[in-house]
Design an enzyme around this catalytic site. Structure first.
Site, PDB file in Angstrom:
ATOM      1  N   HIS A  21      -5.097  -2.062   8.561  1.00  0.00           N
ATOM      2  CA  HIS A  21      -4.076  -2.624   7.678  1.00  0.00           C
ATOM      3  C   HIS A  21      -4.730  -3.369   6.500  1.00  0.00           C
ATOM      4  CE1 HIS A  21      -0.144  -4.859   7.061  1.00  0.00           C
ATOM      5  NE2 HIS A  21      -0.996  -5.629   6.422  1.00  0.00           N
ATOM      6  N   GLU A  22      -5.689  -4.208   6.824  1.00  0.00           N
ATOM      7  CA  GLU A  22      -6.349  -5.002   5.777  1.00  0.00           C
ATOM      8  C   GLU A  22      -7.149  -4.113   4.834  1.00  0.00           C
ATOM      9  OE1 GLU A  22      -5.582  -7.932   5.234  1.00  0.00           O
ATOM     10  OE2 GLU A  22      -4.451  -8.184   7.091  1.00  0.00           O
ATOM     11  N   HIS A  64      -4.983  -2.655   2.195  1.00  0.00           N
ATOM     12  CA  HIS A  64      -4.764  -3.573   1.068  1.00  0.00           C
ATOM     13  C   HIS A  64      -5.969  -3.537   0.125  1.00  0.00           C
ATOM     14  CE1 HIS A  64      -1.018  -5.137   2.309  1.00  0.00           C
ATOM     15  NE2 HIS A  64      -1.458  -5.770   3.380  1.00  0.00           N
ATOM     16  N   HIS A  91       4.138  -5.144   1.329  1.00  0.00           N
ATOM     17  CA  HIS A  91       4.308  -4.493   2.631  1.00  0.00           C
ATOM     18  C   HIS A  91       5.611  -3.716   2.641  1.00  0.00           C
ATOM     19  CE1 HIS A  91       1.579  -7.824   3.694  1.00  0.00           C
ATOM     20  NE2 HIS A  91       1.065  -6.939   4.508  1.00  0.00           N
TER      21      HIS A  91
END
Ligand SMILES: *[C@@H]1O[C@H](CO)[C@@H](O)[C@H](O)[C@H]1NC(C)=O
Length: 579
Positions: free
Chosen positions: A182-183, A186, A256
């Site tokens: 997830h990170e 980003h 998100h």
């Protein structure tokens, strides 16, 4: 049973707005990118697309008792993106230039790391242990390629107060991988301060769109692939774009996917116990950045909102229609007389037993899986609590209405975690205490031996959908890989359905092979045979598709989703003209 508290972690705070304030150089760079868009030249960028090389560089080493797991997680991330994402590499190595800002407030890039890297994106990884923070990890891109705007250096901070909890079972390890995935996404460019810089990778031009602001603060991001895919998935031809989270403020809102619409997608704003999905929505937005293309793969299948139409997309639980995605009678934690037990049911995708609640990211309550009743986590089997219940926990377990406890005084809460299996025709079977029950008929109630068991259970309403969307890999890839669409992407050295086999050569899907078969290309970095571009049937190179699958059309060597609605409209017009 122990008291189950509701809480969630803000996985990230895309760090974007925060970093913007603290980081004048980034602001300047972004501004420069905007101003100089027309002057861009791509001379230093190779013309072909190649597997992305992500590199993680510790600014601080992880705690001694956690370093092994962190290393493996990062290795999985590198392999996963190397296997699935293509990038136009720069000629030569990445260079940390002396003009770059080194003090980023949260992290200072030490002189020893200000060097060159033979990779395409470098993350500086720092550690913290902060029990008061709400986030498990945070990351964002900080330095961008001046020619293309693509992130080339990023920062990532792991909050080991929470990361340390993801140890033990395969399901917990999988959650650790999901946090870093997830990170990393980003860091790859999915942050709201970069939307304006996304480009059409074919033309090199910025898209012509404005982010649509809904009345309730939600924004719809109208990048082309994300929008197309959302239209198809939800069955809503006139939605404006992918809806972004409006809750939880800075760090979560805007960067998100909206929880009420995308539910358990990996790129929603908080962790959700149960099954988190890596869907084509995430691949779509990564392609929409213009920085990446995607290779052939099968993504996790999302059932939430599927074909529910514009009303679902726009209104969610505020609609006059009721949708089974949501529940109507949420648990009220402030009411002492209220009891969680009165609000139980199977979660929407049946992966665990949940209670009806508003999780803080949605206004619409849904069945939030109670961590201890997440059917997929083998660790949840507590012999004392579940004695006599015939519960089964593990990757092959699902939530079923009813139960089949042995006769006697055993726990019965109206819902159970039972072992299941799906055959090739997507027919569902439920396995309890060694007996297999046919559940291919939705809503049926299998007969059982009432000399041995009490109550009975009901098959799920949509057994075929459940089998078709089965995203699980055996043992969640045994801490050696990440499961996408039922296939493990394993770190080099392993192969098999569950990364359980040693393999010193290339991997083609789950197989260990000496040489890569036709329509795949050997990649020494990931040791994978990487297929054609996504949704391509035949190709002549990793980035040159020659024929797309039926659902897609060929655009500049890659396959884009066909625009159904537009095709219909055009053929209608043609029909009128013909008449
Ligand atoms: C990108 O630009 C090309 C060439 O101008 C065009 O054919 C294509 O449709 C565009 N793609 C998207 C996704 O906007």
């Amino acid at each position: 049973m122990k008291h189950l508290l509701l809480f969630y972690f803000t996985i990230c705070f895309a760090a974007s707005q925060d970093l913007n304030i603290k980081l004048p150089s980034q602001m300047k760079l972004l501004q420069k990118l905007r101003e100089n868009r027309r002057d861009r030249n791509l001379e230093d960028i190779k013309t072909s697309w190649e597997p992305i090389r992500i590199h993680f560089e510790y600014v601080e080493t992880p705690p001694a008792d956690y370093i092994q797991q962190t290393e493996t997680v990062l290795e999985i991330i590198k392999t996963f993106f190397g296997r699935h994402l293509l990038v136009k590499r720069q000629t030569g190595s990445l260079e940390w230039k002396s003009t770059y800002e080194t003090d980023w407030g949260l992290i200072i890039v030490p002189a020893s790391l200000q060097k060159s890297y033979d990779s395409d994106l470098v993350f500086f990884v720092a550690q913290e242990t902060d029990a008061d923070a709400e986030y498990v990890a945070r990351a964002g891109p900080v330095i961008f390629d001046e020619k293309t705007g693509r992130p080339i250096f990023g920062l990532m901070i792991l909050n080991n107060h929470y990361m340390l909890e993801f140890q033990g079972t395969n399901a917990k390890f999988e959650a650790a991988v999901q946090v870093v995935l997830h990170e990393t996404i980003h860091g790859l460019g999915f942050t709201n301060n970069l939307y304006d810089n996304y480009i059409n990778s074919t033309s090199g031009q910025k898209y012509d769109f404005t982010v649509y602001q809904r009345v309730n603060q939600q924004i719809d991001l109208p990048t082309p692939r994300l929008t197309q895919l959302a239209r198809k998935h939800f069955g809503c031809c006139d939605l404006f774009g992918g809806t972004m989270e409006d809750q939880n403020g800075r760090g979560t809102a805007g960067s998100h996917f909206e929880r009420s619409i995308f539910h358990n997608d990996l790129m929603t704003g908080s962790m959700i116990s149960g099954n988190t999905l890596f869907t084509d929505f995430t691949f779509a937005i990564l392609e929409d950045t213009g920085f990446y293309r995607v290779t052939k793969h099968a993504s996790d299948v999302q059932l939430w909102g599927l074909d529910k139409g514009c009303d679902f997309y726009q209104q969610q639980c505020y609609s006059d229609s009721t949708y089974e995605e949501f529940c109507e009678n949420p648990y009220d934690p402030s009411d002492e007389k209220d009891n969680v037990a009165n609000h139980l049911s199977c979660s929407y995708a049946q992966t665990g037993i949940g209670f009806c609640v508003n999780d803080g990211l949605v206004e619409c309550p849904y069945y939030y899986i109670i961590e201890d009743l997440d059917c997929r986590d083998a660790d949840n089997y507590d012999a004392k609590v579940f004695q006599g219940t015939n519960f089964h926990f593990g990757y092959d377990s699902m939530c079923i209405r009813g139960g089949l406890p042995k006769k006697g005084d055993y726990l019965y809460i109206g819902f159970s975690c039972f072992q299941y299996s799906c055959d090739e025709d997507h027919q569902l079977s439920i396995i309890v205490d060694g007996t297999t029950y046919d559940c291919s008929d939705g809503g049926s109630i299998p007969s059982f031996d009432d000399n041995k068991y009490l109550y009975g259970f009901m098959c799920p309403d949509n057994p075929e959908d459940i089998c078709q969307s089965k995203n699980e890999c055996p043992n969640q890839c045994n801490k050696k890989g990440y499961c996408l669409g039922g296939v493990c992407t394993c770190i080099p050295g392993y192969a098999g359905r569950a990364c359980e086999k040693a393999c010193t050569t290339y991997r083609d899907g789950i197989e260990c092979v000496q040489t890569c078969p036709a329509n795949t290309f050997a990649n020494d970095l990931t040791m994978y045979c990487i297929g054609c571009p996504a949704n391509c049937a035949t190709c002549s190179a990793l980035d040159v598709c020659t024929l797309c699958e039926d659902t897609h059309e060929l655009v500049a060597g890659f396959c884009e989703l066909r625009v159904y609605s537009l095709m219909l409209v055009t053929s209608f017009i043609a029909l009128f003209l013909a008449l």
